[in-house]
Design an enzyme around this catalytic site. Structure first.
Site, PDB file in Angstrom:
ATOM      1  CE  LYS A 101      41.109  30.527  32.780  1.00 27.30           C
ATOM      2  NZ  LYS A 101      41.382  31.289  33.989  1.00 27.30           N
ATOM      3  CG  LEU A 121      49.082  41.005  45.119  1.00 30.65           C
ATOM      4  CD1 LEU A 121      50.267  40.092  45.411  1.00 30.65           C
ATOM      5  CD2 LEU A 121      47.777  40.227  45.245  1.00 30.65           C
ATOM      6  CB  THR A 136      39.326  38.276  39.204  1.00 38.46           C
ATOM      7  OG1 THR A 136      39.459  37.673  40.495  1.00 38.46           O
ATOM      8  CG2 THR A 136      38.121  37.725  38.497  1.00 38.46           C
TER       9      THR A 136
END
Ligand SMILES: Cc1cc2nc3c(=O)[nH]c(=O)nc-3n(C[C@H](O)[C@H](O)[C@H](O)COP(=O)(O)OP(=O)(O)OC[C@H]3O[C@@H](n4cnc5c(N)ncnc54)[C@H](O)[C@@H]3O)c2cc1C
Lengths: 512, 490
Positions: free
Chosen positions: A79, A331, A342
């Site tokens: 990427k 999370l 991110t």
């Protein structure tokens, strides 16, 4: 001192955050530390999280992971950028590459020259001056050249479940103990509320000195047990749902992530070797779940491979990520939508800071304070950069986008935008994610036209400047055309030799 | 799409000291190619205040000279200059060297300084600073210029300069003229301007009108433009660790030494900085009683000393309307470690990085003032670090510094900020030297034996000593090489 480093560390959760933490701790913490990870197959992981930014290479190198092995194990592709489609006007398209744009000229940042000359260069965009963006546009990939003016960083699209499994093997080979089971109870010390142990449904009690909460959105330890409040940023980041769906791999996997704005949010497309990750992020006030699934299905570039996975979330983070003897990573500490990929970076940063501020004494006051200050800054930096995308949209096709354009934004972000609008200057900071190139990509990519720029870039000989910019863009195009196809590089198993990685988005240029 | 910027066409620098001269040179060098004229108004007020003083400049001055195209060796010759590799400190707890440059040792796996935190407890951690080539060379009176080859230990060197400040100001003044700066000496001047609209022009010697579209106030603490005319208030610091600076001269040291010296004294700090023909001694003195004590100590030698009352604080902003204040006209962050010119040049380069045009640019101004405030705080912190535990207790230090020191003491980590003025290595060496000793160290070192680290450090140390011993003395460099040919020493 050393003896006090011998801690029992308990990680609750075996998603990307849990196994990244376990692997890094196994590598970095003293051998006297014992590391136990508890996870529950019954609960499972969030099952998404596929696009990364270049810092992941630093993480892998820190762990001594071979890049080719990693690519194979996680079915990764390279990427170089994110393409944003329809984020300015509905027809706009720009790249946010992992690189700067053009070299400084005469001590003046390149973009001032570009702004001064761009009237005469209607066919060239800012992307034309980034080799990374050019490679991405051409579906190509090559390692960054040694010429630092052309340098860039690169990252990966990866299968997050495979990455977690890969790291699990790594960690288990280094004495991390895995315990399967659902945590049903958390035992706190009566005198100070510190966590003493977690108790599994089976009755097994896992004791520890330091607990790492990687339990995902549940935030089992930090949120549920220690009651650290969640600070919602929904007023700025209104999307609160995502639906994810895999489809067949693309014949020509691009070397970039695509983010396409829709009337009520946006869609991602992430090319992996064995499948394509697709998803739709939306605001439930504006779009129903069924409609979202249908929209996503309609937009797929290849045949679906899975049923839609619906995920509810709220943008924001816990007021503190480290409370008492518990550190939340992933999370469980907060969530910001994956627009700029991110989350894995934030996991990585939390791990690094946890190691840096690892509590040597029983009193963890300074560890907590330093960690919380740092992570608070990281979250706010990312938050503001994401809000920027929404706020600067120039779409007129929905109440959703009109609302984003007219909403009140954080003061610091407003100041940044005002500065750029007035003078084409990007506010300077060195700590936290996103430096000048990223801000430029979004400001200019989404059509914010500054009122002025550096007067030194007023070309005395405009034609010379125009010619030199044209030549520069042509050279980058040529270099990109001469680079191998991304697909080929992946088929060969990746680069033969991986260049050194830095904790940097742009390949050593421009700080973070 | 925006319109073409209206470039600044005429800048007026006002002041007669080093800061004004340096500003005139910088602006002429960097903006004249963009068709900007620089006018320099040199009022007589305050002239001569720099006589006898020394500019102790860190390596940033060399980089600035290179950017300006001023031949360093000429400046060294004209300003009785000496090259410096850092500062030797003598404190109540012993001595340490604060080197310029770097140690050049890559993290493996932890940053180099962490190895000393693991190996030692307390003051012994200062051994870190001994593992710089600069330290070993300076101890032996040796000096050499850095080389480009990263395999050579000499690539880790950086050097500063000690220069006669008045001569430096004169040289830069002449250089400014050679760069086309128009110079106007005057006895008096008046500023025509007001807080609402900025500066319109100066009336010089009751006649000549000097107009410009931007003004640089380098008039010292009186801040005649920014403070007096534009009414930007000076915000005085509640406390300052040293109220006086006393300066006197001593005979030159023979042979010349490539370092400054700082020593802790009962009344404050004493800094000795050599020039080719003399040494300048600056004393930062706590209060009146301490000043008396020092003067008694100096006896006859102190009679020729000059005493300056030190202020502390800053203007509410450094740039208002079309006026930028530099140096003391802007703020007094404290000069124990970094000079007024250092502060002024950092601000000027920041202003040039942002560079407004003639339309005003309020957001740009706000960005400048935001960053300049951060810079002030960082410089101020370095100044205050020298006061801790003597002139003040730690709880009275600026809060941001207290935080940084706690992080350092607890984990051996730096808490970096934007626009730092010291390198990480220098900050560590200074903090260790001044008495902050980390209790923790990088946990990746926990399993590494102390003996292994000791062996590694011994090897590095021996190598550095060997290299240092083959370096020329500062005297031979200054007398021999064309880069630093010095004056004859009497
Ligand atoms: C829609 C979406 C898209 C995303 N895309 C990206 C992206 O492109 N790039 C990126 O960097 N990030 C992305 N993310 C974020 C990324 O998915 C997460 O940061 C990452 O997966 C880490 O999740 P986690 O490990 O914290 O939580 P989870 O994956 O939810 O793992 C939680 C773990 O805790 C365990 N657990 C929970 N409760 C208990 C219990 N009681 N007992 C035992 N175990 C328990 C579970 O079994 C599981 O193992 C995305 C997130 C979302 C929602």
């Amino acid at each position: 001192m050393v003896t006090s480093l011998e801690k029992q560390v308990v990680i609750v959760g075996g998603g990307t955050a849990g196994w990244m933490t376990a692997a890094a701790f196994a590598r970095l913490l003293p051998s006297g530390c014992s590391i136990t990870l508890v996870e529950s197959e019954q609960i499972g992981t969030v099952g998404v999280g596929e696009a990364t930014i270049p810092h992941i290479r630093y993480f892998n190198q820190l762990l001594g992971i071979d890049e080719r092995q990693f690519i194979e194990a996680t079915q990764a592709t390279y990427k170089l950028a994110i393409e944003f489609v329809g984020w300015g006007e509905a027809s706009s398209r720009y790249m946010h590459p992992f690189s700067a744009f053009g070299p400084d000229m005469g001590g003046v940042d390149f973009h001032h020259h570009w702004l001064s000359a761009r009237g005469a260069l209607p066919n060239l965009s800012l992307d034309s001056f980034s080799l990374a963006a050019q490679l991405a546009r051409a579906d190509r990939f090559a390692p960054p050249p040694p010429d630092s003016d052309l340098g860039y960083g690169y990252a990966f699209h990866l299968d997050a479940s495979r990455y977690a499994l890969f790291l699990r093997r790594y960690a288990e080979a280094r004495h991390v103990t895995r315990r399967e089971g659902k945590v049903s109870r958390v035992v706190q010390a009566p005198e100070d509320g510190r966590i003493e142990a977690v108790v599994l449904e089976s009755g097994v009690r896992v004791e520890g000195d330091l607990f790492i909460d990687c339990s995902g959105f549940r935030s089992l330890l930090l949120g549920q047990t220690l009651g650290v409040p969640f600070e919602s940023w929904k007023r700025w980041l209104p999307c609160d749902r995502a639906v994810a769906m895999a489809s067949e791999p693309l014949d020509t996997p691009p070397s970039y992530t695509r983010s396409t704005a829709t009337a009520t949010g946006w869609q991602w497309r992430i090319p992996l070797q064995h499948r394509t990750g697709n998803g739709q992020v939306y605001a439930s006030d504006f779009l129903g779940d069924d409609e979202a699934c249908e929209q996503l299905r309609q937009s797929l570039n290849s045949h679906p491979l899975s049923e839609p996975n619906l995920i509810r979330f709220e943008a924001g983070c816990r007021a503190r990520s480290w409370e008492k003897n518990c550190v939340a990573i992933g999370l469980s500490s907060g969530f910001l939508e994956p627009l700029e990929s991110t989350s894995i970076y934030l996991i990585q940063m939390a791990i690094i800071k946890c190691v840096e501020f690892f509590p040597a004494a029983r009193d963890q006051t300074f560890s907590r304070e330093a960690f919380n200050r740092w992570m608070g800054l990281e979250y706010r930096r990312v938050r503001d950069f994401l809000i920027l995308h929404y706020h600067l949209n120039r779409r007129t096709d929905s109440a959703f986008w009109n609302g984003c354009a007219s909403m009140d934004i954080p003061d610091g972000l407003k100041r940044k935008i005002d500065l750029f609008r007035e003078s084409s200057t990007v506010e300077h900071y060195e700590q936290g994610l996103f430096a000048q190139p990223s801000w430029l990509a979004v400001y200019l990519g989404q059509g914010l036209s500054p009122e002025g720029w550096d007067s030194r870039a007023m070309p005395a000989a405009q034609t010379t400047m125009v010619r030199s910019l044209e030549a520069m863009a042509a050279r980058l195009r040529e270099l990109a055309r001469g680079a191998p196809e991304h697909r080929e590089v992946i088929l060969r198993g990746g680069l033969k030799r991986e260049p050194p990685a830095a904790m940097n988005l742009y390949g050593e240029r421009h700080g973070q | 799409m925006g319109s073409e910027p209206r470039a600044l066409q005429r800048l007026v620098v006002v002041g007669d000291g080093l800061v004004a001269a340096g500003a005139a040179v910088t602006l002429a060098r960097l903006l004249r190619p963009h068709a900007c004229q620089v006018m320099w108004v040199r009022p007589e007020t305050g002239r001569g205040s720099q006589e006898g003083g020394v500019e102790v400049a860190d390596p940033a001055l060399g980089r600035w000279l290179a950017m300006m195209g001023y031949p360093e060796s000429e400046l060294v010759r004209a300003c009785e200059g000496l090259y410096s590799l850092g500062t030797e400190y003598r404190t109540g707890a012993g001595t340490f060297f604060l080197p310029y440059g770097t140690h050049g040792i890559r993290p493996s796996p932890a940053p180099f300084e962490q190895e000393f935190f693991k190996r030692f407890q307390g003051a012994e951690q200062r051994a870190f600073a001994n593992h710089f080539l600069a330290t070993q060379a300076a101890r032996r009176g040796r000096f050499d210029f850095p080389v480009d080859d990263p395999r050579s230990a000499k690539s880790t060197l950086r050097y500063g300069l000690h220069l006669d400040r008045a001569a430096l100001a004169r040289c830069l003044g002449e250089f400014a003229r050679s760069l086309g700066v128009e110079c106007l000496h005057c006895k008096t001047f008046e500023v025509n301007g007001d807080p609402d609209s900025g500066i319109r022009h100066l009336s010089v010697d009751e006649g000549t009108e000097v107009a410009g579209d931007f003004f640089v106030d380098a008039t010292g603490e009186s801040a005649l433009l920014l403070g007096e005319a534009l009414g930007v208030p000076f915000e005085q610091s509640g406390v300052a660790p040293w109220r006086y600076r006393l300066t006197y001269q001593e005979a030159a040291e023979h042979p010349w030494q490539p370092r400054a010296q700082m020593s802790r004294e009962p009344w404050g700090w004493r800094r000795r900085a050599g020039l080719q023909g003399r040494r300048v001694v600056d004393c930062w003195v706590r209060d009146e009683a301490a000043l008396e004590q020092l003067q008694q100590e100096l006896g006859a030698c102190g009679e020729a000393a000059t005493v300056e009352v030190l202020g502390a604080g800053r203007r509410a902003s450094g740039w208002a309307h079309n006026c930028l204040a530099l140096g003391h006209a802007d703020a007094l962050p404290g000069e124990l470690a970094l000079s007024e010119w250092f502060w002024a040049s950092r601000c000027l380069l920041l202003w040039l990085e942002l560079l407004p045009d003639a339309t005003g640019r309020p957001a740009l101004r706000a960005e400048y003032n935001r960053r300049r405030q951060g810079l002030y705080e960082i410089l101020n912190e370095v100044h205050w670090m020298h006061a801790a535990n003597v002139e003040c207790d730690e709880a009275s230090l600026p809060e941001s510094l207290q935080w940084r020191l706690s992080v350092f003491r607890t984990f051996g980590r730096l808490w970096r900020r934007d626009d730092e003025v010291l390198s990480d290595e220098a900050w560590v060496a200074l903090a260790l030297g001044l008495g902050w000793h980390p209790k923790g160290y990088d946990v990746t070192l926990a399993d590494i034996g102390v003996e292994r680290l000791q062996d590694k450090h011994d090897t590095i140390y021996r190598t550095l000593v060997k290299v240092a011993e083959t370096m020329p003395t500062l005297t031979s460099v200054l007398k021999g090489s064309d880069k630093g040919l010095g004056n004859e020493v009497k």
